[in-house]
Design an enzyme around this catalytic site. Structure first.
Site, PDB file in Angstrom:
ATOM      1  N   GLU A   1       0.801  -1.233   0.000  1.00  0.00           N
ATOM      2  CA  GLU A   1       0.000   0.000   0.000  1.00  0.00           C
ATOM      3  C   GLU A   1       0.834   1.284   0.000  1.00  0.00           C
ATOM      4  O   GLU A   1       0.606   2.187   0.796  1.00  0.00           O
ATOM      5  CB  GLU A   1      -0.984  -0.013   1.182  1.00  0.00           C
ATOM      6  CG  GLU A   1      -1.896  -1.221   1.152  1.00  0.00           C
ATOM      7  CD  GLU A   1      -2.787  -1.380   2.382  1.00  0.00           C
ATOM      8  OE1 GLU A   1      -2.773  -0.495   3.253  1.00  0.00           O
ATOM      9  OE2 GLU A   1      -3.489  -2.404   2.464  1.00  0.00           O
TER      10      GLU A   1
ATOM     11  N   GLU B   1      -6.130 -10.595  -1.462  1.00  0.00           N
ATOM     12  CA  GLU B   1      -6.922 -10.387  -0.237  1.00  0.00           C
ATOM     13  C   GLU B   1      -8.406 -10.342  -0.578  1.00  0.00           C
ATOM     14  O   GLU B   1      -9.142  -9.445  -0.152  1.00  0.00           O
ATOM     15  CB  GLU B   1      -6.495  -9.076   0.456  1.00  0.00           C
ATOM     16  CG  GLU B   1      -5.002  -8.997   0.738  1.00  0.00           C
ATOM     17  CD  GLU B   1      -4.590  -7.778   1.571  1.00  0.00           C
ATOM     18  OE1 GLU B   1      -5.465  -7.071   2.108  1.00  0.00           O
ATOM     19  OE2 GLU B   1      -3.374  -7.547   1.684  1.00  0.00           O
TER      20      GLU B   1
END
Ligand code: G3I
Length: 343
Positions: free
Chosen positions: A142, A247
């Site tokens: 991220e 995810e």
């Protein structure tokens, strides 16, 4: 004559054999013996696991010079006992990283050199401990803003843009055979996607050993569209890296409300099943590029989405319900795999 043929129920791992690995993120419940039904389900259905929390900096390296591998060791041992492709998550992130990492003893920001030494020590210690056992690492997680620029984390502010390349190099030194990944969410949105494509291109040009991009896949019922998913996978694959859905879950709740505290209405179950089928149809079309699809959790009850963005809601984002039973979405996903195999 009576037949004694036992019909073995289809599993996810069998359904996607030859297409990509299929996995789930695990927490202590599954690998420390607390949730034996969940653990049995993981063994039966999946061939790869990701650590949901136990390998994050805060968990393994809570204090300067203090590492705690108790839970992580159990995670890796569970994977080895069960023949899993074991993934480690994550080495560099702005969350779940203690603030001491970025500070000196009087609380002031450390220098670039000090932070690089700390980063190298952390990565060498953690990756080195599981060398040859953890087969793939989310090295950087991220790092991008929604507009595609680099997120202003302490990593960026103290080290500078090359913190990403440095992290990959340290991980490669610690385990030259491990696959190294860049992992992020919302890369299906155009500005962030183009930032990520630039990042991967830059890393590849500099010879940084990046094997794959992880598209987290925290999806909603209406986002991303199959077309957005399709073009995003294609864009990264065109750069010559593998793509992973790392995810995966689908948030079925409206913002701020908790409309289904007892059970998900049938119509919603069916809609969720269709939504999962549409996404997996895209993944299967890209099975050359996609090497792994991992759900962020095993069963609905253990999903982080029960506590985000609102605490204590009842969400239904996965393929198995709170009693670990298969949902219609499970059958839909297996059905898509079987259709693809029959073609
Ligand atoms: O361990 C404590 C427990 O002792 C305490 O009783 C409980 C009460 O709040 O909190 C527990 O810690 C929580 C931890 O999950 C374990 O359940 C933390 O508060 C909570 O913040 C933490 O959330 C995790 C989150 O990352 C942290 O940012 C989620 O489980 C995990 O699913 C989530 O995973 C992230 C990926 O790493 C990166 N991509 C997004 C994804 C979802 O946010």
């Amino acid at each position: 004559p009576r037949s004694n043929v036992v019909v073995t129920p289809v599993t996810l791992r069998a359904a996607f054999e030859g297409a990509f690995l299929i996995g789930a993120a695990l927490n202590a419940a599954q690998f420390s013996g607390r949730d034996t039904v969940g653990a049995t389900l993981v063994r039966a259905q999946f061939n790869t696991t990701t650590s949901e929390n136990v390998l994050k900096w805060q968990a393994v390296h809570p204090l300067p010079g203090t590492y705690d591998f108790a839970a992580a060791d159990r995670y890796v041992a569970f994977g080895e006992r069960n023949g899993m492709f074991i993934v480690g998550h994550t080495l560099v992130w702005h969350k779940q990283t203690p603030s001491w990492v970025f500070q000196d003893s009087s609380g002031r920001p450390v220098s670039r050199d000090t932070l690089l030494v700390r980063l190298r020590d952390h990565i060498h210690t953690v990756v080195g401990r599981y060398r040859g056992r953890i087969r793939g690492w989310d090295v950087v997680n991220e790092a991008l803003n929604e507009d595609g620029t680099l997120r202003p984390t302490p990593w960026l502010q103290i080290i500078g843009e090359d913190y990403i390349a440095q992290a990959f190099r340290f991980a490669h030194e610690a385990d030259p055979d491990a696959e190294l990944y860049y992992n992020d969410y919302s890369l299906e949105n155009a500005p962030k996607r183009s930032g990520a494509l630039d990042l991967v291109r830059r890393l590849r040009n500099e010879g940084v050993p990046i094997a794959a991009v992880g598209l987290q896949g925290h999806d909603r019922m209406d986002w991303p569209t199959p077309a957005q998913q399709d073009s995003t996978v294609a864009a990264f694959a065109a750069l010559g890296v593998h793509v992973m859905i790392t995810e995966l879950d689908i948030d079925v709740l409206p913002p701020d409300l908790n409309p289904y505290p007892d059970s998900l209405p049938d119509s919603m179950q069916q809609a969720l099943a269709q939504r999962y089928a549409a996404l997996f149809a895209v993944y299967l079309r890209h099975a050359d590029a996609i090497t792994r699809v991992t759900f962020w959790g095993v069963s609905d009850g253990s999903s982080w989405l029960n506590n985000w963005p609102v605490r204590g809601r009842t969400n239904y984002p996965l393929l198995f319900d709170r009693l670990h039973r298969k949902k219609p979405a499970f059958e839909a996903v297996v059905g898509v795999a079987q259709q693809a195999a029959a073609r």
